[in-house]
Scaffold this active site. Structure first.
Site, short mmCIF file in Angstrom:
data_model
loop_
_atom_site.label_atom_id
_atom_site.label_comp_id
_atom_site.label_asym_id
_atom_site.label_seq_id
_atom_site.Cartn_x
_atom_site.Cartn_y
_atom_site.Cartn_z
N THR A 1 4.88 1.23 13.87
CA THR A 1 3.46 1.06 14.14
C THR A 1 3.06 1.50 15.55
O THR A 1 3.88 1.50 16.47
CB THR A 1 3.09 -0.44 13.98
OG1 THR A 1 1.74 -0.66 14.38
CG2 THR A 1 3.98 -1.32 14.84
N TYR B 1 9.31 2.37 8.44
CA TYR B 1 7.96 2.59 8.97
C TYR B 1 7.66 1.60 10.09
O TYR B 1 7.89 0.41 9.95
CB TYR B 1 6.92 2.48 7.85
CG TYR B 1 7.17 3.50 6.78
CD1 TYR B 1 6.59 4.77 6.85
CD2 TYR B 1 8.03 3.23 5.71
CE1 TYR B 1 6.86 5.73 5.88
CE2 TYR B 1 8.31 4.19 4.74
CZ TYR B 1 7.72 5.43 4.84
OH TYR B 1 8.01 6.39 3.89
N TYR C 1 3.47 -9.07 16.26
CA TYR C 1 3.72 -8.05 15.24
C TYR C 1 4.35 -6.80 15.87
O TYR C 1 5.38 -6.30 15.39
CB TYR C 1 2.41 -7.69 14.53
CG TYR C 1 2.52 -6.52 13.60
CD1 TYR C 1 3.19 -6.62 12.38
CD2 TYR C 1 1.97 -5.28 13.94
CE1 TYR C 1 3.29 -5.53 11.52
CE2 TYR C 1 2.07 -4.19 13.08
CZ TYR C 1 2.74 -4.32 11.88
OH TYR C 1 2.85 -3.25 11.04
N GLN D 1 0.82 -1.22 0.00
CA GLN D 1 0.00 0.00 0.00
C GLN D 1 0.85 1.27 0.00
O GLN D 1 0.66 2.16 -0.82
CB GLN D 1 -0.90 0.03 1.25
CG GLN D 1 -1.95 -1.05 1.29
CD GLN D 1 -2.80 -0.90 2.54
OE1 GLN D 1 -3.77 -0.14 2.54
NE2 GLN D 1 -2.45 -1.59 3.60
N VAL D 2 1.79 1.34 0.94
CA VAL D 2 2.62 2.54 1.05
C VAL D 2 3.70 2.55 -0.04
O VAL D 2 3.99 3.60 -0.63
CB VAL D 2 3.25 2.65 2.45
CG1 VAL D 2 4.16 3.86 2.56
CG2 VAL D 2 2.15 2.72 3.52
N THR E 1 3.04 -7.99 7.57
CA THR E 1 1.90 -7.24 8.11
C THR E 1 0.70 -8.10 8.51
O THR E 1 -0.33 -7.55 8.91
CB THR E 1 1.43 -6.19 7.09
OG1 THR E 1 1.11 -6.84 5.86
CG2 THR E 1 2.51 -5.14 6.85
N TRP F 1 -3.31 2.23 11.42
CA TRP F 1 -4.57 1.98 10.71
C TRP F 1 -4.45 2.37 9.23
O TRP F 1 -5.28 3.10 8.69
CB TRP F 1 -5.70 2.76 11.37
CG TRP F 1 -6.03 2.34 12.77
CD1 TRP F 1 -5.23 1.66 13.66
CD2 TRP F 1 -7.27 2.61 13.47
NE1 TRP F 1 -5.89 1.48 14.84
CE2 TRP F 1 -7.14 2.04 14.76
CE3 TRP F 1 -8.44 3.27 13.14
CZ2 TRP F 1 -8.15 2.12 15.72
CZ3 TRP F 1 -9.44 3.34 14.09
CH2 TRP F 1 -9.31 2.77 15.36
N LEU G 1 12.42 -9.56 2.54
CA LEU G 1 12.92 -9.30 3.89
C LEU G 1 13.14 -10.59 4.69
O LEU G 1 13.83 -10.57 5.71
CB LEU G 1 11.96 -8.39 4.65
CG LEU G 1 11.79 -6.96 4.13
CD1 LEU G 1 10.90 -6.15 5.07
CD2 LEU G 1 13.12 -6.26 3.97
#
Length: 296
Positions: A106, A104, A130, A17-18, A67, A155, A42
């Site tokens: 969370t 990034y 996670y 998404q990002v 994720t 989110w 990864l």
């Protein structure tokens, strides 16, 4: 960091998404080498190291991650490798090259017990695998000594991939009534907002050079403005949608929808440090949602 004229940017997770949004917003900041999971997995630390050494970037932007929050509870090694060890390898290689790393993280690094918004220096206490794996990654990056920016977000949704927005639109088209958790609070954050702010910040870095990176390196919260519950987010999605028949959205407690991974009740994070450092804030979550769902 190398000068902008010779900058190569390695972007991971380009199909996420990002990552998908970053592949567009990073244009103009350098030569973007965007790789998907085949190009840089990864879960394969040797490949991670090899790819960085082949490309020799002056900047690494790493939105790639494991994720699957619930699956991570039983797939611990894979989550830890991708979210914990791999960012550490990227950071080590960045340090070796004199490059910088953008990563990034969370809201799940927190336990959700605080009243009010979390700030960057609040005690971390992840409640699921996670969150623990992402915290390991944060700490590995900091320990490497490389120039870095870690953006904690929450989110995340967008017009592609797997996310709450697309799940609601799919279920809303199929059902007359939906039950959605109403006692977890946070800020739904559009993937495009994350990518745009990242690129604006990196443009500042391109002008500021090595001294800028030394001054700005650290952890920042980067989420949409405002707050809501998952139930409130769902209602806003259907208000904004073009569905002919909108489903009834019933509020339920998280206890009525048990999941393998425990979620924090409070995911609110203050963006004041980001605003003070870079003069930027993400738009309000409702405004971003309207932009995301606007007809193309």
């Amino acid at each position: 960091m190398s000068g902008a004229s010779e900058r190569t940017i390695l972007l991971t997770g380009v199909n996420g998404q990002v990552g998908f949004e970053l592949a567009r917003t990073l244009q103009g900041l350098g030569r973007v080498v965007a790789v998907d999971r085949k190009g840089l997995d990864l879960g394969d630390l040797d490949q991670v190291r090899r790819v960085v050494r082949e490309i020799k970037p002056s900047l690494i932007v790493n939105p790639a991650a494991y994720t699957a929050v619930d699956k991570a509870e039983t797939d611990v090694d894979a989550a830890m490798r991708a979210n914990g060890e791999a960012p550490g390898v990227l950071a080590e290689e960045a340090k070796r090259l004199g490059a910088a790393l953008v990563h990034y993280s969370t809201d799940y690094v927190f336990d959700g017990m605080k009243h009010g918004a979390y700030v960057e220096d609040d005690a971390v206490n992840p409640q699921n695998v996670y969150g623990k794996s992402k915290l390991v990654g944060e700490r590995a990056i900091a320990a490497s000594g490389c120039d870095h920016l870690i953006f904690r977000t929450s989110w995340v949704y967008g017009a592609r991939g797997k996310n709450f927005l697309l799940t609601m639109l799919r279920l809303g088209a199929e059902r007359d009534e939906l039950s959605v958790v109403a006692d977890q609070i946070g800020a739904p954050t559009w993937a495009n907002s994350i990518a745009v702010l990242t690129s604006h910040i990196l443009a500042q870095g391109a002008c500021g050079g090595q001294e800028w990176w030394q001054q700005k390196s650290g952890v920042y919260h980067l989420t949409a403005g405002g707050e809501t519950s998952w139930h409130g987010f769902a209602e806003a999605i259907f208000e904004t949608s073009s569905l002919a028949k909108k489903p009834l959205v019933k509020p339920i407690p998280a206890s009525a929808y048990p999941t393998p991974a425990k979620r924090p009740a409070n995911s609110r994070m203050s963006n004041d440090r980001l605003a003070a450092a870079f003069g930027l804030r993400a738009p309000h979550w409702r405004d971003a949602l309207q932009l995301c769902m606007a007809p193309r």
